[in-house]
Design an enzyme around this catalytic site. Sequence first.
Site, PDB file in Angstrom:
ATOM      1  CE1 TYR A  23      -3.472  -2.688   0.151  1.00 26.20           C
ATOM      2  CE2 TYR A  23      -2.411  -3.420   2.169  1.00 26.20           C
ATOM      3  CZ  TYR A  23      -3.311  -3.634   1.142  1.00 26.20           C
ATOM      4  OH  TYR A  23      -4.056  -4.781   1.100  1.00 26.20           O
ATOM      5  CG  ASN A  74      -9.703   1.133  -0.015  1.00 24.37           C
ATOM      6  OD1 ASN A  74     -10.170  -0.005   0.027  1.00 24.37           O
ATOM      7  ND2 ASN A  74      -8.413   1.383  -0.109  1.00 24.37           N
ATOM      8  CG  ASP A  87     -28.128  -4.468   0.720  1.00 21.43           C
ATOM      9  OD1 ASP A  87     -28.033  -4.635  -0.515  1.00 21.43           O
ATOM     10  OD2 ASP A  87     -28.486  -5.366   1.501  1.00 21.43           O
ATOM     11  CG  HIS A 100      -9.723  -1.398  -4.340  1.00 26.28           C
ATOM     12  ND1 HIS A 100     -10.193  -1.884  -3.147  1.00 26.28           N
ATOM     13  CD2 HIS A 100     -10.744  -1.491  -5.216  1.00 26.28           C
ATOM     14  CE1 HIS A 100     -11.449  -2.276  -3.297  1.00 26.28           C
ATOM     15  NE2 HIS A 100     -11.815  -2.042  -4.544  1.00 26.28           N
ATOM     16  CB  SER A 102      -3.098  -3.051  -3.979  1.00 23.79           C
ATOM     17  OG  SER A 102      -4.299  -3.652  -3.528  1.00 23.79           O
ATOM     18  NE  ARG A 111      -5.678  -9.497  -1.132  1.00 22.07           N
ATOM     19  CZ  ARG A 111      -5.717  -9.151   0.167  1.00 22.07           C
ATOM     20  NH1 ARG A 111      -6.538  -8.216   0.577  1.00 22.07           N
ATOM     21  NH2 ARG A 111      -4.942  -9.739   1.047  1.00 22.07           N
TER      22      ARG A 111
HETATM   23  C1  DHK Z   1      -7.069  -2.547   0.874  1.00 25.47           C
HETATM   24  C2  DHK Z   1      -7.100  -3.602   1.717  1.00 25.47           C
HETATM   25  O1  DHK Z   1      -6.941  -3.447   3.032  1.00 25.47           O
HETATM   26  C3  DHK Z   1      -7.246  -4.966   1.215  1.00 25.47           C
HETATM   27  O2  DHK Z   1      -7.989  -5.765   2.107  1.00 25.47           O
HETATM   28  C4  DHK Z   1      -7.871  -5.007  -0.121  1.00 25.47           C
HETATM   29  C5  DHK Z   1      -7.354  -2.633  -0.559  1.00 25.47           C
HETATM   30  C6  DHK Z   1      -7.253  -4.010  -1.080  1.00 25.47           C
HETATM   31  C7  DHK Z   1      -6.506  -1.634  -1.319  1.00 25.47           C
HETATM   32  O3  DHK Z   1      -5.823  -1.987  -2.266  1.00 25.47           O
HETATM   33  O4  DHK Z   1      -6.532  -0.457  -0.944  1.00 25.47           O
HETATM   34  O5  DHK Z   1      -7.781  -6.303  -0.637  1.00 25.47           O
END
Ligand code: DHK
Length: 152
Positions: A23, A74, A87, A100, A102, A111
């Site tokens: 991240y 996110n 919902d 996201h 990533s 995922r």
């Molecule tokens: C962030 C998370 O914490 C993961 O659980 C997801 C997502 C992806 C991201 O890429 O910001 O799978």
Amino acid sequence: MKTVMFLNGPNANLYGLDPSGTYGTDSFPQIEAACMARAAELGFKLEFRQSNHEGVLIDWIQEARQSCDGLLINAAGLTYTSVAILDALLAFPGPILECHMSNIWKREPFRHHSYISKAATGVIAGLGVRGYLLGLAAMNDLIAEADTGAGA
Ligand code: DHK
């Protein structure tokens, strides 16, 4: 002034601390500061929030129905499990962008399916904090288009 909510789900508060670098290297407070600065440049008020709790996120999405023109989310790990967040999002009348950090489709198969995409106007993934900033610019355009009745 337009108001936009940007919600971040479980463990997003740990961004920048993950040794794998999945991240990025920016801390969550740095990401928040960058988003607040971009929203100020774009001229709207930003409610940037994070919770590790599904019900809190749902309460905030419901709050946004009353007070916000657009919503970015996110949902992190809840993306792949939460019909309840879907919902809540389906009841939000304005544009929604799913973000996201990533590229979730480059990662584990679990995922690859997002429950919340059904409610999203668009999805941004794989661009790190740059994607968050692009999402804010896109949201600005989507809200302006909704005001004028223009758009795709
Ligand atoms: C962030 C998370 O914490 C993961 O659980 C997801 C997502 C992806 C991201 O890429 O910001 O799978």
